[in-house]
Design a protein around this motif. Structure first.
Motif, PDB file in Angstrom:
ATOM      1  N   GLU A  77      17.487  -9.012   2.634  1.00 46.89           N
ATOM      2  CA  GLU A  77      16.429  -8.821   1.638  1.00 46.89           C
ATOM      3  C   GLU A  77      15.277  -9.798   1.855  1.00 46.89           C
ATOM      4  O   GLU A  77      14.106  -9.435   1.680  1.00 46.89           O
ATOM      5  N   GLN A  78      15.577 -11.014   2.256  1.00 46.78           N
ATOM      6  CA  GLN A  78      14.520 -12.005   2.498  1.00 46.78           C
ATOM      7  C   GLN A  78      13.604 -11.547   3.624  1.00 46.78           C
ATOM      8  O   GLN A  78      12.387 -11.653   3.511  1.00 46.78           O
ATOM      9  N   GLU A  79      14.191 -11.024   4.703  1.00 40.92           N
ATOM     10  CA  GLU A  79      13.381 -10.534   5.827  1.00 40.92           C
ATOM     11  C   GLU A  79      12.589  -9.289   5.426  1.00 40.92           C
ATOM     12  O   GLU A  79      11.463  -9.090   5.880  1.00 40.92           O
ATOM     13  N   ALA A  80      13.180  -8.463   4.589  1.00 43.09           N
ATOM     14  CA  ALA A  80      12.549  -7.200   4.196  1.00 43.09           C
ATOM     15  C   ALA A  80      11.388  -7.394   3.233  1.00 43.09           C
ATOM     16  O   ALA A  80      10.579  -6.482   3.053  1.00 43.09           O
ATOM     17  N   ALA A  81      11.282  -8.554   2.642  1.00 40.71           N
ATOM     18  CA  ALA A  81      10.207  -8.798   1.673  1.00 40.71           C
ATOM     19  C   ALA A  81       8.826  -8.584   2.289  1.00 40.71           C
ATOM     20  O   ALA A  81       7.886  -8.208   1.593  1.00 40.71           O
ATOM     21  N   ALA A  82       8.700  -8.788   3.589  1.00 39.89           N
ATOM     22  CA  ALA A  82       7.401  -8.641   4.252  1.00 39.89           C
ATOM     23  C   ALA A  82       7.019  -7.179   4.476  1.00 39.89           C
ATOM     24  O   ALA A  82       5.850  -6.889   4.751  1.00 39.89           O
ATOM     25  N   ILE A  83       7.960  -6.266   4.359  1.00 40.56           N
ATOM     26  CA  ILE A  83       7.682  -4.850   4.620  1.00 40.56           C
ATOM     27  C   ILE A  83       6.610  -4.320   3.670  1.00 40.56           C
ATOM     28  O   ILE A  83       5.651  -3.668   4.094  1.00 40.56           O
ATOM     29  N   HIS A  84       6.761  -4.606   2.390  1.00 36.35           N
ATOM     30  CA  HIS A  84       5.809  -4.118   1.382  1.00 36.35           C
ATOM     31  C   HIS A  84       4.382  -4.572   1.723  1.00 36.35           C
ATOM     32  O   HIS A  84       3.441  -3.774   1.680  1.00 36.35           O
ATOM     33  N   ASP A  85       4.235  -5.844   2.068  1.00 34.99           N
ATOM     34  CA  ASP A  85       2.907  -6.360   2.405  1.00 34.99           C
ATOM     35  C   ASP A  85       2.357  -5.696   3.665  1.00 34.99           C
ATOM     36  O   ASP A  85       1.154  -5.429   3.753  1.00 34.99           O
ATOM     37  N   GLY A  86       3.238  -5.420   4.637  1.00 32.78           N
ATOM     38  CA  GLY A  86       2.807  -4.752   5.859  1.00 32.78           C
ATOM     39  C   GLY A  86       2.289  -3.352   5.592  1.00 32.78           C
ATOM     40  O   GLY A  86       1.292  -2.921   6.186  1.00 32.78           O
ATOM     41  N   VAL A  87       2.962  -2.644   4.699  1.00 32.18           N
ATOM     42  CA  VAL A  87       2.519  -1.294   4.347  1.00 32.18           C
ATOM     43  C   VAL A  87       1.205  -1.361   3.578  1.00 32.18           C
ATOM     44  O   VAL A  87       0.276  -0.599   3.852  1.00 32.18           O
ATOM     45  N   LEU A  88       1.111  -2.263   2.646  1.00 31.24           N
ATOM     46  CA  LEU A  88      -0.127  -2.433   1.883  1.00 31.24           C
ATOM     47  C   LEU A  88      -1.294  -2.730   2.824  1.00 31.24           C
ATOM     48  O   LEU A  88      -2.369  -2.134   2.712  1.00 31.24           O
ATOM     49  N   CYS A  89      -1.074  -3.600   3.788  1.00 26.54           N
ATOM     50  CA  CYS A  89      -2.105  -3.938   4.775  1.00 26.54           C
ATOM     51  C   CYS A  89      -2.496  -2.708   5.596  1.00 26.54           C
ATOM     52  O   CYS A  89      -3.680  -2.478   5.847  1.00 26.54           O
ATOM     53  N   ALA A  90      -1.513  -1.911   6.000  1.00 27.80           N
ATOM     54  CA  ALA A  90      -1.785  -0.730   6.828  1.00 27.80           C
ATOM     55  C   ALA A  90      -2.641   0.298   6.092  1.00 27.80           C
ATOM     56  O   ALA A  90      -3.441   0.998   6.705  1.00 27.80           O
ATOM     57  N   THR A  91      -2.496   0.380   4.782  1.00 27.11           N
ATOM     58  CA  THR A  91      -3.264   1.378   4.023  1.00 27.11           C
ATOM     59  C   THR A  91      -4.724   0.998   3.880  1.00 27.11           C
ATOM     60  O   THR A  91      -5.566   1.873   3.681  1.00 27.11           O
ATOM     61  N   THR A  92      -5.027  -0.278   3.936  1.00 28.23           N
ATOM     62  CA  THR A  92      -6.364  -0.825   3.682  1.00 28.23           C
ATOM     63  C   THR A  92      -6.928  -0.351   2.336  1.00 28.23           C
ATOM     64  O   THR A  92      -8.137  -0.239   2.163  1.00 28.23           O
ATOM     65  N   CYS A  93      -6.033  -0.059   1.410  1.00 31.53           N
ATOM     66  CA  CYS A  93      -6.434   0.367   0.067  1.00 31.53           C
ATOM     67  C   CYS A  93      -6.237  -0.782  -0.913  1.00 31.53           C
ATOM     68  O   CYS A  93      -5.447  -1.691  -0.679  1.00 31.53           O
ATOM     69  N   GLU A  94      -6.945  -0.706  -2.019  1.00 19.96           N
ATOM     70  CA  GLU A  94      -6.762  -1.677  -3.089  1.00 19.96           C
ATOM     71  C   GLU A  94      -5.414  -1.428  -3.767  1.00 19.96           C
ATOM     72  O   GLU A  94      -5.043  -0.261  -4.000  1.00 19.96           O
ATOM     73  N   PRO A  95      -4.675  -2.477  -4.102  1.00 21.08           N
ATOM     74  CA  PRO A  95      -3.386  -2.293  -4.791  1.00 21.08           C
ATOM     75  C   PRO A  95      -3.496  -1.444  -6.055  1.00 21.08           C
ATOM     76  O   PRO A  95      -2.615  -0.633  -6.338  1.00 21.08           O
ATOM     77  N   SER A  96      -4.591  -1.590  -6.797  1.00 21.50           N
ATOM     78  CA  SER A  96      -4.752  -0.803  -8.030  1.00 21.50           C
ATOM     79  C   SER A  96      -4.913   0.689  -7.711  1.00 21.50           C
ATOM     80  O   SER A  96      -4.409   1.543  -8.452  1.00 21.50           O
ATOM     81  N   ASP A  97      -5.601   1.000  -6.608  1.00 29.17           N
ATOM     82  CA  ASP A  97      -5.747   2.402  -6.202  1.00 29.17           C
ATOM     83  C   ASP A  97      -4.400   2.988  -5.790  1.00 29.17           C
ATOM     84  O   ASP A  97      -4.076   4.129  -6.126  1.00 29.17           O
ATOM     85  N   LEU A  98      -3.612   2.200  -5.070  1.00 31.11           N
ATOM     86  CA  LEU A  98      -2.287   2.669  -4.651  1.00 31.11           C
ATOM     87  C   LEU A  98      -1.364   2.848  -5.855  1.00 31.11           C
ATOM     88  O   LEU A  98      -0.578   3.800  -5.899  1.00 31.11           O
ATOM     89  N   ALA A  99      -1.467   1.956  -6.828  1.00 30.87           N
ATOM     90  CA  ALA A  99      -0.642   2.071  -8.036  1.00 30.87           C
ATOM     91  C   ALA A  99      -1.001   3.353  -8.805  1.00 30.87           C
ATOM     92  O   ALA A  99      -0.117   4.058  -9.293  1.00 30.87           O
ATOM     93  N   ALA A 100      -2.290   3.663  -8.882  1.00 37.40           N
ATOM     94  CA  ALA A 100      -2.725   4.887  -9.564  1.00 37.40           C
ATOM     95  C   ALA A 100      -2.252   6.123  -8.807  1.00 37.40           C
ATOM     96  O   ALA A 100      -1.781   7.099  -9.416  1.00 37.40           O
ATOM     97  N   LEU A 101      -2.345   6.093  -7.485  1.00 37.90           N
ATOM     98  CA  LEU A 101      -1.864   7.206  -6.666  1.00 37.90           C
ATOM     99  C   LEU A 101      -0.368   7.402  -6.843  1.00 37.90           C
ATOM    100  O   LEU A 101       0.113   8.528  -6.992  1.00 37.90           O
ATOM    101  N   LYS A 102       0.385   6.307  -6.871  1.00 37.02           N
ATOM    102  CA  LYS A 102       1.834   6.397  -7.060  1.00 37.02           C
ATOM    103  C   LYS A 102       2.163   7.032  -8.412  1.00 37.02           C
ATOM    104  O   LYS A 102       3.050   7.882  -8.516  1.00 37.02           O
ATOM    105  N   ARG A 103       1.442   6.637  -9.452  1.00 32.55           N
ATOM    106  CA  ARG A 103       1.679   7.231 -10.782  1.00 32.55           C
ATOM    107  C   ARG A 103       1.426   8.743 -10.745  1.00 32.55           C
ATOM    108  O   ARG A 103       2.187   9.524 -11.316  1.00 32.55           O
ATOM    109  N   GLN A 104       0.358   9.157 -10.073  1.00 34.19           N
ATOM    110  CA  GLN A 104       0.048  10.590  -9.967  1.00 34.19           C
ATOM    111  C   GLN A 104       1.140  11.329  -9.198  1.00 34.19           C
ATOM    112  O   GLN A 104       1.539  12.426  -9.584  1.00 34.19           O
ATOM    113  N   LEU A 105       1.618  10.736  -8.120  1.00 35.00           N
ATOM    114  CA  LEU A 105       2.675  11.378  -7.329  1.00 35.00           C
ATOM    115  C   LEU A 105       3.988  11.455  -8.113  1.00 35.00           C
ATOM    116  O   LEU A 105       4.704  12.458  -8.041  1.00 35.00           O
ATOM    117  N   ASP A 106       4.299  10.402  -8.851  1.00 31.82           N
ATOM    118  CA  ASP A 106       5.503  10.421  -9.696  1.00 31.82           C
ATOM    119  C   ASP A 106       5.407  11.547 -10.727  1.00 31.82           C
ATOM    120  O   ASP A 106       6.380  12.268 -10.970  1.00 31.82           O
TER     121      ASP A 106
END
Length: 154
Positions: free
Chosen positions: A115-144
């Motif tokens: 789990e400690q090593e995996a903690a960096a995965i989320h940040d890597g994905v966020l970086c790859a999207t080049t999107c604002e965290p708030s935009d991604l959170a809104a998109l996730k809510r819409q998809l849910d």
């Protein structure tokens, strides 16, 4: 009517591929999986295995059916994944003492440590999207919400 004419008898045309919501979701999923595949290579996990580990890091010792419910997967799909995670030494599978029909999956010490090593995965994905965290959170809510509506559809 020509073979490549997409008109129907009523004059309606089939929407173009790029206008299809299903294709946008599918192709985005492929792109997202490609990002995860690269990031997860360091952990020697596939994306579905990573999802199982996320569920267990949230709450250890869950039944196969509980994990399946969280991931929208059936036991026939989960069992081979869990066997591979067990062979890798990340989880253990045991019969429930309360109900021997159920299999309980628990993290091993190596699985907990990962789990400690995996903690960096989320940040890597966020970086790859080049999107604002708030935009991604809104998109996730819409998809849910969309997933919920589709699941409730008769």
């Amino acid at each position: 009517m020509e073979a490549n004419d997409t008109s129907t008898k009523q004059g309606k045309r089939t929407p173009l591929l790029d206008d299809q919501l299903c294709f946008a979701l599918y192709s985005t999923g492929l792109a997202m999986n490609k990002v995860y595949r690269k990031l997860l290579r360091k952990l020697d996990l596939t994306y579905p295995q990573y999802l199982v580990m996320l569920v267990l890091w949230e709450k250890d010792e869950q039944t196969v059916s509980e994990i399946g419910a969280r991931l929208f997967l059936d036991s026939a799909t989960l069992t081979p994944l869990l066997k591979r995670l067990e062979a890798a030494g990340l989880v253990s599978r045991t019969r429930s003492a309360a109900d021997e029909r159920q299999v309980v999956v628990a993290l091993s010490p190596a699985g907990r440590a990962l789990e400690q090593e995996a903690a960096a995965i989320h940040d890597g994905v966020l970086c790859a999207t080049t999107c604002e965290p708030s935009d991604l959170a809104a998109l996730k809510r819409q998809l849910d919400m969309l997933r919920g509506k589709l699941a409730d559809h008769p």
